[in-house]
Design a protein around this motif. Structure first.
Motif, short mmCIF file in Angstrom:
data_model
loop_
_atom_site.label_atom_id
_atom_site.label_comp_id
_atom_site.label_asym_id
_atom_site.label_seq_id
_atom_site.Cartn_x
_atom_site.Cartn_y
_atom_site.Cartn_z
N ASN A 1 -3.54 8.04 -0.38
CA ASN A 1 -3.69 6.50 -0.40
C ASN A 1 -4.73 6.39 0.44
OD1 ASN A 1 -4.88 4.38 -1.55
ND2 ASN A 1 -3.17 3.15 -0.93
N THR B 1 -3.47 0.35 -12.86
CA THR B 1 -3.12 1.36 -14.15
C THR B 1 -1.27 1.06 -14.18
OG1 THR B 1 -1.83 1.99 -11.75
CG2 THR B 1 -4.61 2.84 -12.18
N HIS C 1 1.24 -1.40 0.09
CA HIS C 1 0.48 -0.10 -0.05
C HIS C 1 1.04 1.07 0.09
CE1 HIS C 1 -3.09 -2.90 1.59
NE2 HIS C 1 -3.73 -1.90 0.83
N TYR D 1 -7.87 8.15 -2.94
CA TYR D 1 -8.08 7.22 -4.19
C TYR D 1 -7.70 5.75 -3.13
CZ TYR D 1 -3.00 8.33 -4.31
OH TYR D 1 -1.70 7.61 -4.39
N TYR D 2 -7.68 5.02 -3.37
CA TYR D 2 -6.82 3.72 -3.10
C TYR D 2 -6.14 3.31 -4.35
CZ TYR D 2 -6.31 -0.81 -1.12
OH TYR D 2 -5.54 -2.64 -1.02
N ALA D 3 -4.89 2.55 -3.77
CA ALA D 3 -4.26 2.29 -4.85
C ALA D 3 -3.67 1.12 -3.60
CB ALA D 3 -2.83 2.57 -5.04
N LYS E 1 -5.29 0.54 -8.97
CA LYS E 1 -6.11 1.89 -8.36
C LYS E 1 -8.08 2.08 -8.54
CE LYS E 1 -4.56 6.67 -8.09
NZ LYS E 1 -3.90 7.84 -9.08
N ASP E 2 -8.36 2.18 -7.79
CA ASP E 2 -9.52 2.43 -7.73
C ASP E 2 -10.03 4.16 -7.50
OD1 ASP E 2 -12.52 3.08 -6.63
OD2 ASP E 2 -12.73 0.77 -6.27
N ASP E 3 -10.64 4.69 -8.34
CA ASP E 3 -10.57 6.17 -8.02
C ASP E 3 -11.76 6.55 -8.38
OD1 ASP E 3 -10.36 9.22 -7.30
OD2 ASP E 3 -8.14 9.06 -8.96
N SER F 1 -12.81 1.16 -10.74
CA SER F 1 -11.36 0.65 -10.89
C SER F 1 -10.58 0.05 -11.69
CB SER F 1 -11.04 -0.36 -9.75
OG SER F 1 -11.82 -1.72 -9.80
N THR G 1 7.79 8.03 -2.71
CA THR G 1 6.44 7.64 -2.29
C THR G 1 7.08 7.49 -0.89
OG1 THR G 1 5.21 7.26 -4.10
CG2 THR G 1 4.63 6.33 -2.26
N ASN H 1 -0.14 -3.52 -10.57
CA ASN H 1 -0.86 -1.91 -9.59
C ASN H 1 -2.21 -1.83 -10.19
OD1 ASN H 1 1.53 -1.35 -7.16
ND2 ASN H 1 2.21 -0.63 -9.58
#
Length: 165
Positions: A48, A89, A35, A52-54, A80-82, A86, A156, A78
């Motif tokens: 995060n 990505t 995460h 969004y959720y990645a 991603k839900d934005d 989802s 990150t 990877n």
């Protein structure tokens, strides 16, 4: 046979080999969940779970030359839900050098090549939490630094946990 099937076969073979090996080189495999917590660049700070959720799924093979030094090859899809949508990505190719630091700690210095066009490096500090005769459970702090693809350089901080066998 698909690339996914070949990779799974190699991963399972490496797990089987790691149980029977007592000398070096030693081959082990692993799977984890990563995460990203926060990503910072000159334009923004993205968090995060808030913005969004990645999530990433690092899967790899380690080849230990001896008890101190090894090579690792990792592939990380990877997702991603934005805003309710989802998708995959990015696919990260992540080769690197492993250095055992003692007391269950390992440093991984990884090069990073992303299908999104970004590249960079990722220092990772890893700690084995539980070790049994069949597998080990670990936690890690990856610190990806990325460049390229007409985006500002980014840094990150992430959290990863997983199982090695």
């Amino acid at each position: 046979m698909s690339l996914k099937s070949i990779f799974l076969f190699i991963l399972l073979l490496s797990a089987r080999l790691s149980f029977s090996q007592t000398s070096y080189p030693k081959i082990t495999g692993y799977f984890g969940i990563m995460h990203p917590i926060v990503t910072i660049n000159k334009d923004e700070t993205a968090v995060n779970f808030r913005d969004y959720y990645a999530v990433g799924f690092p899967t790899g093979i380690n080849i230990w030359k001896n008890e101190k030094i090894g090579f690792s090859f990792e592939v990380v899809p990877n997702i991603k839900d934005d805003q309710g949508t989802s998708k995959v990505t990015n696919l990260l190719f992540h080769p690197g050098i492993l250095v055992a630091l003692g007391h269950g700690y390992t440093f991984a210095g990884r090069a990073a090549f992303e299908s999104s066009g970004r590249y960079g490096f990722t220092p990772v500090l890893n700690k084995t939490l539980i070790k049994s005769s069949n597998c080990s459970y670990f936690a890690a702090i990856p610190l990806p630094v990325r460049f390229g693809n007409d985006h500002p350089a980014s840094f990150t901080v992430g959290f990863q946990f997983g199982i090695a066998f």
